[in-house]
Design a protein around this motif. Structure first.
Motif, PDB file in Angstrom:
ATOM      1  N   VAL A  22     -16.302 -91.851  49.155  1.00 46.99           N
ATOM      2  CA  VAL A  22     -15.544 -90.651  48.808  1.00 46.99           C
ATOM      3  C   VAL A  22     -16.478 -89.544  48.327  1.00 46.99           C
ATOM      4  O   VAL A  22     -17.635 -89.785  48.019  1.00 46.99           O
ATOM      5  CB  VAL A  22     -14.536 -90.980  47.700  1.00 46.99           C
ATOM      6  CG1 VAL A  22     -13.483 -91.929  48.218  1.00 46.99           C
ATOM      7  CG2 VAL A  22     -15.230 -91.552  46.497  1.00 46.99           C
ATOM      8  N   GLY A  23     -15.933 -88.355  48.263  1.00 53.24           N
ATOM      9  CA  GLY A  23     -16.720 -87.219  47.814  1.00 53.24           C
ATOM     10  C   GLY A  23     -16.780 -87.165  46.310  1.00 53.24           C
ATOM     11  O   GLY A  23     -16.117 -87.928  45.621  1.00 53.24           O
ATOM     12  N   LYS A  51     -25.835 -88.461  51.591  1.00 55.81           N
ATOM     13  CA  LYS A  51     -25.400 -87.115  51.987  1.00 55.81           C
ATOM     14  C   LYS A  51     -24.807 -87.116  53.374  1.00 55.81           C
ATOM     15  O   LYS A  51     -25.254 -87.830  54.258  1.00 55.81           O
ATOM     16  CB  LYS A  51     -26.603 -86.177  51.958  1.00 55.81           C
ATOM     17  CG  LYS A  51     -26.842 -85.721  50.534  1.00 55.81           C
ATOM     18  CD  LYS A  51     -27.802 -84.566  50.464  1.00 55.81           C
ATOM     19  CE  LYS A  51     -27.263 -83.427  49.659  1.00 55.81           C
ATOM     20  NZ  LYS A  51     -27.754 -82.181  50.167  1.00 55.81           N
ATOM     21  N   ASP A  52     -23.798 -86.306  53.520  1.00 56.69           N
ATOM     22  CA  ASP A  52     -23.166 -86.190  54.827  1.00 56.69           C
ATOM     23  C   ASP A  52     -24.045 -85.316  55.722  1.00 56.69           C
ATOM     24  O   ASP A  52     -24.673 -84.388  55.268  1.00 56.69           O
ATOM     25  CB  ASP A  52     -21.782 -85.555  54.642  1.00 56.69           C
ATOM     26  CG  ASP A  52     -20.872 -85.958  55.761  1.00 56.69           C
ATOM     27  OD1 ASP A  52     -20.795 -85.225  56.743  1.00 56.69           O
ATOM     28  OD2 ASP A  52     -20.246 -87.034  55.658  1.00 56.69           O
ATOM     29  N   GLY A  53     -24.066 -85.627  56.980  1.00 53.39           N
ATOM     30  CA  GLY A  53     -24.970 -84.936  57.888  1.00 53.39           C
ATOM     31  C   GLY A  53     -24.710 -83.456  58.030  1.00 53.39           C
ATOM     32  O   GLY A  53     -25.629 -82.676  58.175  1.00 53.39           O
ATOM     33  N   GLU A  54     -23.457 -83.035  58.013  1.00 50.62           N
ATOM     34  CA  GLU A  54     -23.197 -81.646  58.363  1.00 50.62           C
ATOM     35  C   GLU A  54     -23.137 -80.694  57.182  1.00 50.62           C
ATOM     36  O   GLU A  54     -23.542 -79.571  57.266  1.00 50.62           O
ATOM     37  CB  GLU A  54     -21.867 -81.583  59.104  1.00 50.62           C
ATOM     38  CG  GLU A  54     -21.935 -82.324  60.405  1.00 50.62           C
ATOM     39  CD  GLU A  54     -22.437 -81.427  61.523  1.00 50.62           C
ATOM     40  OE1 GLU A  54     -22.073 -80.265  61.548  1.00 50.62           O
ATOM     41  OE2 GLU A  54     -23.198 -81.930  62.347  1.00 50.62           O
ATOM     42  N   GLY A  55     -22.586 -81.101  56.107  1.00 55.00           N
ATOM     43  CA  GLY A  55     -22.441 -80.144  55.011  1.00 55.00           C
ATOM     44  C   GLY A  55     -23.345 -80.432  53.845  1.00 55.00           C
ATOM     45  O   GLY A  55     -23.563 -79.591  52.998  1.00 55.00           O
ATOM     46  N   GLY A  56     -23.869 -81.634  53.830  1.00 49.00           N
ATOM     47  CA  GLY A  56     -24.689 -81.993  52.698  1.00 49.00           C
ATOM     48  C   GLY A  56     -23.822 -82.434  51.540  1.00 49.00           C
ATOM     49  O   GLY A  56     -24.281 -82.548  50.416  1.00 49.00           O
TER      50      GLY A  56
END
Length: 110
Positions: A22-23, A51-56
């Motif tokens: 989760v975030g 970290k998520d690839g697209e938004g960080g």
DNA sequence: GTTCTCACA
DNA sequence: TGTGAGAA
């Protein structure tokens, strides 16, 4: 009618737990730790988030959440960040061991 | 919704 | 140690 004698308890959702990510917002809500503080801890190196690839956007898995939860509880006991972090990491060692056994496989080559 | 930096107490 | 605000 059917008395389920089968104890469908907590220890069977590990597959889900490992995939549960989760975030920071969810983590701050469930742990009760402000997002600023979660980032702050990570800044110190106490916790590690993916970290998520697209938004960080930071993604926290069950172990990360557990770590944050543990640190919060430890600090509430009178420990400081560094002290809590040490105890948490010690506990994480046991967690990884149990996780490895329950997972059956350890995608970990040291 | 998230992230980062700067500064302050 | 933890938070405030602004900006992207």
């Amino acid at each position: 009618m059917e008395p389920k004698d089968q104890p469908e308890h907590v220890l069977l959702d590990f597959d889900l737990l490992r995939k549960l990510v989760v975030g920071i917002g969810e983590v701050s809500d469930i742990t009760g730790v402000p997002q600023r503080q979660i980032r702050y801890w990570e800044e110190k190196g106490i916790i590690v988030s993916s970290k998520d690839g697209e938004g960080g956007t930071r993604k926290y898995d069950y172990l990360n959440i557990k770590k944050i939860l543990l640190v919060k509880e430890l600090m509430d006991d009178g420990f400081t960040l560094d002290a809590a972090a040490r105890k948490v990491e010690e506990r994480m060692r046991s967690m990884s061991d149990v996780f490895a056994k329950l997972a059956g496989r350890t995608p970990r080559e040291t």
